[in-house]
Structures are given as structure tokens and as C-alpha cells.
Design an enzyme around this catalytic site. Structure first.
Site, PDB file in Angstrom:
ATOM      1  CE1 TYR A 157     -51.697  48.267   0.611  1.00 19.48           C
ATOM      2  CE2 TYR A 157     -51.956  46.035   1.437  1.00 19.48           C
ATOM      3  CZ  TYR A 157     -51.214  46.981   0.764  1.00 19.48           C
ATOM      4  OH  TYR A 157     -49.987  46.644   0.253  1.00 19.48           O
ATOM      5  CE  LYS A 161     -51.223  48.236  -2.901  1.00 20.57           C
ATOM      6  NZ  LYS A 161     -50.257  48.927  -3.774  1.00 20.57           N
ATOM      7  CB  VAL A 188     -41.050  43.573   1.428  1.00 19.93           C
ATOM      8  CG1 VAL A 188     -39.615  44.070   1.269  1.00 19.93           C
ATOM      9  CG2 VAL A 188     -41.503  42.821   0.177  1.00 19.93           C
TER      10      VAL A 188
END
Length: 250
Positions: A157, A161, A188
Site C-alpha cells: 500500500y 501510494k 475515513v
């Protein structure tokens, strides 16, 4: 009615992507969403608002599918709109493992295909389509603080990114006449957070912190974050900073 805004959102069937799609829906908007499944909620809201909606079903983790979708979603982009928007939101945190256990080539390849390759393919098609239009064109790549800070267990990940961030810098340096931001949305309350909380401490040593954030109600609501992102998208200073965080904006 001729569309004033033409927008494309990937990963739009749930979480932040769905909230962004819902927030974009206006009578003068033509919206294309890309997700693995059809979303009745988006269809109902489009009918209620008068937004022209096209839902494209595809798994962007499959490079061939991503290539087909890239061509499909921009093939019918209408001329004459004031603003063209691409939000590359689709992404995955899988696989979550320590580096010594990242031995599944298919899982790693799928993550890079979804988080990086599909972004490049769709962005390339978008740039080719909007360049002759000489309109206000804006791109958001939904990034993560993980691309800017190493996190144990998130080797894939973090790498994807970080690649997304640097790709966004390259887009800006090439000066395609579009405004580009690689935007971290903060923490979030989405399905990705559920996945993270379901990790083992062996694979992801920081799992307890994320469990506590959820338990203490410290995860941001997708609709709230989407609202902030869309306000920033419409602001005059959008694109001034390529690598940004929505928490820097009201």
C-alpha cells in the site's frame, strides 16, 4: 441541458467514492462512475437530481479491463462543458503483510494494477480527450499518508501510494494544461478501515490504533470528507500544491 460539468469517479459504489459521486450530482452534471458493481443508490439520486449518470462496471485490478474502461469512459465525453473532472479514487490496502511474507505475486500485481496502473491508463485517456477542448480540467488522485510515511505491514500500500504521488508530480511537471492534486483524505470510516481493523497484529502491528480510532468515533464520515474535497476541487487555489492533504483545507 448541456452539461456544465463532466466528471469521472472511480471506485464509486461505496465509501468515499460513493460520497464523492453523490456530491457531484447536479442537474447540469454528466457523471460517469466506475466500480465493480452497479449502485442503485447512485441511480436513484441521479434521477432525483436530474444528473446524467453512466455507471460502468469493471474490476480495475485487471489491467486488460482497466485498459478497456479507460477508452470507454472518455469515448463519449461531450464538448462544450465548462469543467472536466477526473477523480481516481479506486484503491486497495491488500495485501497486508510484513515484507518477509509478501510472496503472493498475484495479490501484489492486482494492488499495483488497481492503485497505480489503472490511474495511469484512465488519466492518459482523459488527457487525450480533454486537451483539444481547452476547458478547465482538474484531476484528483486519492492518495494516502501511507505514501509519505512508512507503515509496517503496508509495504504494498505504501509503495503504490508513493508511486501515485510521484506520478502526480510528473503530470504536473509535464504541464498538460490540467490542474492535478494527489490528495490524502485522512482517516475515513470506509470499508478499507474495516479491512485494516480485521488485520492481525503480526501482519499489521498498528492495528490496535485503528481499532481505537473507530471505537472512539474518530473516523471521519465519508460524506463530510467528500464535501471538503469537492469544495477544494472548485476553489481557485486547487492544484497550487500537488501533494496535499484535505485536512489542510476547510
Amino acid at each position: 441541458m448541456q452539461a456544465s460539468t463532466v466528471a469521472i469517479v472511480t471506485g464509486a459504489s461505496r465509501g468515499l467514492g460513493q460520497a464523492l459521486a453523490l456530491g457531484l450530482m447536479q442537474a447540469d452534471t454528466r457523471l460517469t462512475t466506475v466500480a465493480r458493481s452497479h449502485d442503485p443508490k447512485l441511480a436513484e439520486h441521479a434521477a432525483a437530481t436530474g444528473c446524467t449518470l453512466q455507471q460502468v462496471q469493471s474490476d480495475l485490478a485487471n489491467p486488460s479491463a482497466a485498459e478497456r474502461v479507460a477508452k470507454q469512459v472518455v469515448a463519449g465525453l461531450p464538448a462544450g462543458a465548462k469543467r472536466y473532472v477526473l477523480i481516481n479514487n479506486a484503491g486497495t490496502v491488500h495485501p497486508i503483510h510484513q515484507a518477509a511474507d509478501l510472496d503472493n505475486a498475484a495479490a501484489i500485481t492486482a494492488a499495483f494494477s488497481l492503485n497505480v496502473t489503472s490511474v495511469m491508463l484512465i488519466t492518459a485517456a482523459f488527457l487525450q480527450a480533454v486537451k483539444p477542448l481547452q476547458a478547465d480540467c482538474r484531476i484528483i488522485n486519492i492518495s494516502s499518508g501511507a505514501g509519505r510515511n512508512p507503515t509496517a505491514g503496508w509495504g504494498v500500500y505504501c509503495a503504490t501510494k508513493a508511486a501515485l504521488d510521484h506520478y502526480s508530480n510528473v503530470l504536473h511537471a509535464e504541464n498538460h494544461g490540467v490542474r492535478i492534486v494527489s490528495l490524502a483524505p485522512g482517516v475515513v470510516d470506509t470499508g478499507m478501515q474495516e479491512t485494516i481493523r480485521g488485520s492481525t497484529s503480526i501482519d499489521f502491528p498498528n492495528v490496535e490504533r485503528f481499532a481505537q480510532l473507530h471505537a472512539q468515533g474518530q473516523l471521519a464520515a465519508p460524506a463530510d470528507v467528500a464535501g471538503r474535497i469537492l469544495r477544494y476541487l472548485s476553489s481557485d487555489d486547487f492544484g497550487t500544491t500537488v501533494l496535499d492533504d484535505i485536512r489542510n483545507h476547510a
